[in-house]
Design an enzyme around this catalytic site. Structure first.
Site, mmCIF file in Angstrom:
data_model
loop_
_atom_site.group_PDB
_atom_site.id
_atom_site.type_symbol
_atom_site.label_atom_id
_atom_site.label_comp_id
_atom_site.label_asym_id
_atom_site.label_seq_id
_atom_site.Cartn_x
_atom_site.Cartn_y
_atom_site.Cartn_z
ATOM 1 N N ASP A 104 0.930 -1.107 -0.090
ATOM 2 C CA ASP A 104 -0.091 0.133 -0.078
ATOM 3 C C ASP A 104 0.803 1.436 -0.060
ATOM 4 O O ASP A 104 1.951 1.038 0.579
ATOM 5 C CB ASP A 104 -0.925 0.000 1.216
ATOM 6 C CG ASP A 104 -2.145 -1.010 1.270
ATOM 7 O OD1 ASP A 104 -2.249 -1.639 0.127
ATOM 8 O OD2 ASP A 104 -2.902 -0.954 2.005
ATOM 9 N N ASP A 105 0.221 2.407 -0.465
ATOM 10 C CA ASP A 105 0.492 3.752 -0.275
ATOM 11 C C ASP A 105 1.676 3.980 -1.129
ATOM 12 O O ASP A 105 2.137 5.309 -1.216
ATOM 13 C CB ASP A 105 1.355 3.858 1.434
ATOM 14 C CG ASP A 105 0.093 3.750 2.181
ATOM 15 O OD1 ASP A 105 -1.068 3.736 1.627
ATOM 16 O OD2 ASP A 105 0.505 3.636 3.254
ATOM 17 N N HIS A 155 -5.578 3.138 -4.667
ATOM 18 C CA HIS A 155 -5.744 3.293 -3.309
ATOM 19 C C HIS A 155 -6.072 4.697 -2.914
ATOM 20 O O HIS A 155 -5.755 5.271 -2.106
ATOM 21 C CB HIS A 155 -4.401 3.392 -2.687
ATOM 22 C CG HIS A 155 -4.381 2.753 -1.320
ATOM 23 N ND1 HIS A 155 -5.284 2.007 -0.469
ATOM 24 C CD2 HIS A 155 -3.267 3.283 -0.145
ATOM 25 C CE1 HIS A 155 -5.048 2.048 0.688
ATOM 26 N NE2 HIS A 155 -4.046 2.747 1.173
ATOM 27 N N HIS A 256 3.948 -2.468 2.940
ATOM 28 C CA HIS A 256 3.945 -0.989 2.530
ATOM 29 C C HIS A 256 5.107 -0.732 1.799
ATOM 30 O O HIS A 256 6.472 -1.132 2.078
ATOM 31 C CB HIS A 256 3.747 -0.231 3.639
ATOM 32 C CG HIS A 256 2.584 -0.029 4.509
ATOM 33 N ND1 HIS A 256 2.308 -1.067 5.362
ATOM 34 C CD2 HIS A 256 1.424 0.427 4.412
ATOM 35 C CE1 HIS A 256 0.724 -0.716 5.956
ATOM 36 N NE2 HIS A 256 0.595 0.177 5.148
#
Length: 795
Positions: A104-105, A155, A256
């Site tokens: 993510d991110d 996202h 992440h």
């Protein structure tokens, strides 16, 4: 006494400037528009960059601990893959001993490539849920990721909690991220993970409607089974331990690739992959897992809580097949493809394709049409912003240093200049130019349609304490200026009439007809104090001095515009000119009050028509010829400043453009030797930096300040702006003290910074655009009112 310059029998050929007048007039409006467009472009780039960095439109709220009684229990007990097919919500779980690695991110240029290398070394793919703003900033990383066979999901664009947002914001977040993916890698996606989401049992009454709406747009929402909590930086062993599923279960694992230092994640990833492979686990992407669940070879897996892929809610709305999300019509993929989310199909092959990459990336579709082109436009715009903003930040630093450096130089050198000129004792004794100059001088008054002012001007000269000859050169006036001057019957006044040829020609005519070796030049709207001429000519006691600049003051200062110019004049003449005088590089003798040796004027060729700033032009020429130019602050004259914004714009536009012309004309002084080289290497850089470059870039200070006040930290930005204002106020107050002016006008300084200064920025930018595009300007006659009477009456 009146004389007339004889004219030839034929019409005078127009000057170069007159020939260009028509063309220049037609070109001014486009240049104003271009100057405004430059500022608009700067603002747009800053807004875009602020949006990408979540400074604009940022909503940092994160919901926690909300009720979940409106969420179907079978959804809360289901697997991490949530789809809506035929209006029915369905959850699925990853098959046993299967790991879906998700990150993510990202992306980031630091950690994402390192993670990609680990994945490539271990011959596996993963799914990356990307923030659209990061995609647009690092498109190359995204393209490498997709080319390697990995899968991407959305996202959001700004990493915002969608449970607080309306439908419009939700669709913008999806659309903008789709465009970023299209521009970066030429793909769109049907996969989605909400920021701040975790396991599916955390869905609450506020987020459930969001997931239903996203499902109705054709997206698969992906939750997690196992969270590595790598963002806590617990150490490699803890990350590996927390990411390991229990009892050989399949799992969607969360890590992440952005959000801080991810070195522990990179180290743990390789260890984790080897450990899980040793346990017999296989790795795939979200699409790869769903392909198995939906009938691909070895695709048997459990869905929901029992592994059967249950439908748990109907009637939430019919969906189409693709992502669309505000980019195309519902049910249509942004790239034009038609496929059911999770079906394992691509726009080029089915889920039964033997090509592993197609199966692993089947949640993606090729972007085509307007989506592709809009996406590329977004990437290009962000690239411009990413390049321009750091440059502007450096320029802002340069401007800040230049502004503060200028203030410091002005205060230090002006004080030193004042102490030298007002020295009464000590080393060297009382300051003196030399023997008192008492011989008569010639005062030249060029006049064109000055009927409102000419009488006041000549009456002030008649009260001069110094013996003078007055020559009024009427430059083809049509309002009776010549007749008014003659009717006054003042002694020692000659009126010379010439065809309209411009101010430089009028001044040259006066110089040719002057009876004395010192000539004083002034404007037709200026009023001299009685001792102005006497004070002005005293420096000529030094034979090395060729020209003297006087102290011009604004007479009509009792209006807002007049007060602003009054502050500018006092600071400019008292601080700037004192500084330049001490450095022996005075750039301009004001047209309102200046004195010259007649022979020196003739030596440099007189007043030139090559530029619109003939006063700056001849001043630089004097330096280059070896003459010294000084400032005499005690010689005061009162001039009528423009009384409207339109006239002020015209005047300053001509001044700034003429200054640029003069600097360009004398650019060879940079490499000259002697006095010319001294001015070229000291005076010219100072003028360029302080009067052109810094003012042109100074809007950056205001733009960044306003931006910071609105989007970053209002109070900190306001305090910074007030600190700069205090510095300016100190400088202005010191200048007023040196000139013995009343401090009450300084009350207009804050308003000057909010309005007048911005206008001067635009004028200078306009002039710079005109210079860069090769334009020429015609002479502009300002409308006079004659409100400046005697000097005593003004003060």
């Amino acid at each position: 006494m009146t004389s007339t310059t004889p004219s030839r029998g034929r019409r005078r050929a127009p000057t170069k400037m007159e020939r260009a007048a028509g063309k220049a007039a037609a070109l001014q409006k486009p240049r104003v528009i271009l100057a405004l467009l430059l500022l608009l472009g700067l603002t747009s780039v800053m807004l875009l960059d602020g949006y990408l960095r979540s400074e604009i439109g940022n909503d940092a709220r994160v919901r926690d601990g909300a009720a979940y009684d409106k969420v179907p229990q079978k959804i809360l007990d289901g697997g991490p893959l949530l789809t809506f097919t035929g209006g029915t919500a369905k959850t699925q779980s990853v098959p046993k001993k299967t790991i879906v690695l998700t990150f993510d991110d990202g992306p980031t240029p630091t950690w994402t490539p390192q993670i990609l290398k680990v994945l490539d070394d271990n011959d596996i793919e993963a799914t990356f849920f990307m923030v659209g703003s990061m995609v647009s900033r690092y498109p190359g990383v995204v393209k490498d990721l997709v080319d390697q066979g990995n899968e991407v999901g959305i996202h959001t664009f700004t990493h915002v909690d969608l449970s607080y947002q309306g439908t419009g914001r939700l669709q913008r977040e999806l659309k903008q991220t789709q465009l970023a993916l299209a521009g970066a890698a030429g793909i769109t996606t049907t996969l989605f993970r909400a920021p701040y989401s975790s396991e599916i049992n955390a869905v609450d009454n506020y987020s459930w409607p969001v997931y239903k709406e996203i499902g109705n747009l054709g997206y698969t929402s992906v939750f997690v089974d196992t969270d590595s909590d790598d963002w806590k930086k617990p150490g490699v062993s803890k990350i590996v331990q927390w990411a390991t599923p229990k009892d050989n279960e399949g799992a969607v694992v969360l890590m992440h690739d952005a959000g801080g230092d991810r070195s522990e994640t990179v180290k743990a990833l390789d260890t984790y992959i080897k450990k899980m492979k040793a346990k017999g686990y296989s790795f795939t992407t979200v699409s790869g897992a769903m392909a198995k669940l939906n009938g691909a070879p070895n695709g048997a897996g459990r869905t929901g809580a029992t592994g059967s892929g249950q439908a748990v809610e109907a009637g939430v709305g019919q969906t189409g097949a693709g992502a669309g999300a505000g980019v195309g019509a519902l049910g249509e993929q942004p790239g034009g493809a038609q496929s059911a989310p999770g079906s394992g199909s691509t726009n080029s092959s089915s889920s039964k394709s033997s090509n592993k990459v197609n199966v692993e990336q089947s949640g993606q579709q090729k972007a085509t049409g307007s989506t592709l082109y809009e996406g590329k436009a977004l990437i290009y715009a962000v690239a411009v912003a990413e390049w321009v903003l750091p440059l502007l930040s450096w320029l802002l630093l340069v401007v800040g240093i230049s502004v503060m450096g200028r203030f410091g130089m002005m205060l230090i050198l002006a004080r030193r200049h004042y102490r030298q000129r007002n020295r009464k004792r000590g080393k060297g004794g009382k300051f003196s130019w030399g023997p008192t100059v008492t011989r008569p001088v010639t005062v030249i008054v060029p006049a064109y349609n000055e009927k409102e002012c000419i009488a006041n001007t000549l009456h002030s000269l008649a009260q001069s304490t110094h013996p003078i000859e007055i020559i009024v050169v009427d430059d083809g006036s049509t309002d009776g200026t010549k007749e008014i001057a003659e009717s006054l019957g003042l002694p020692n006044v000659r009126v010379i009439r010439q065809e309209n040829a411009g101010k430089p020609a009028a001044l040259n005519n006066g110089v040719r007809n002057a009876s004395y070796d010192i000539v004083v030049m002034m404007d037709g709207d200026t009023v001299f104090e009685p001792d102005a001429v006497h004070q002005l000519v005293q420096p000529f006691a030094d034979p090395g001095i060729g020209a003297v600049a006087g102290n011009a003051k604004v007479g009509n200062r009792n209006t807002v515009i007049g007060a602003w110019q009054h502050i500018e004049y006092v600071m400019g003449f008292n601080l700037d000119r004192r500084m330049y005088d001490l450095l022996r590089c005075m750039p301009t003798i004001p047209g309102a009050i200046g004195a010259f040796r007649r022979d020196a004027v003739l030596e440099v060729g007189g007043m030139s028509e090559d530029t619109l700033a003939e006063d700056t032009d001849i001043t630089i020429a004097m330096h280059r010829a070896g003459w010294r130019v000084v400032y005499q602050e005690h010689a005061r004259a009162w001039t009528e400043a423009p009384s409207s914004l339109k006239q002020l714009w015209s005047q300053r536009y001509r001044w700034s453009y003429g200054t640029m012309q003069a600097l360009w004309k004398h650019r060879k002084s940079l490499t000259d030797k002697g006095p010319s080289g001294r001015f070229g290497r000291i005076g010219m850089p100072l003028v360029v930096i302080f009067q052109i470059v810094t003012p042109v870039l100074a809007p950056l200070i205001d733009v960044f300040t306003v931006y910071s006040m609105i989007f970053v930290d209002f109070w900190a930005s306001l305090l910074a702006w007030l600190a700069v204002l205090v510095v300016q106020l100190v400088c202005a107050a010191y200048a007023f003290r040196l000139d013995r002016e009343k401090y009450r006008y300084l009350a207009m300084l804050p308003l000057q910074q909010l309005a007048y200064r911005q206008m001067m920025y635009l004028v200078l930018i306009h002039s710079s655009v005109t210079a860069l595009t090769g334009g020429r300007l015609r002479w502009q006659k300002l409308k006079r009112t004659g409100e400046v009477g005697t000097a005593a009456g003004v003060s």
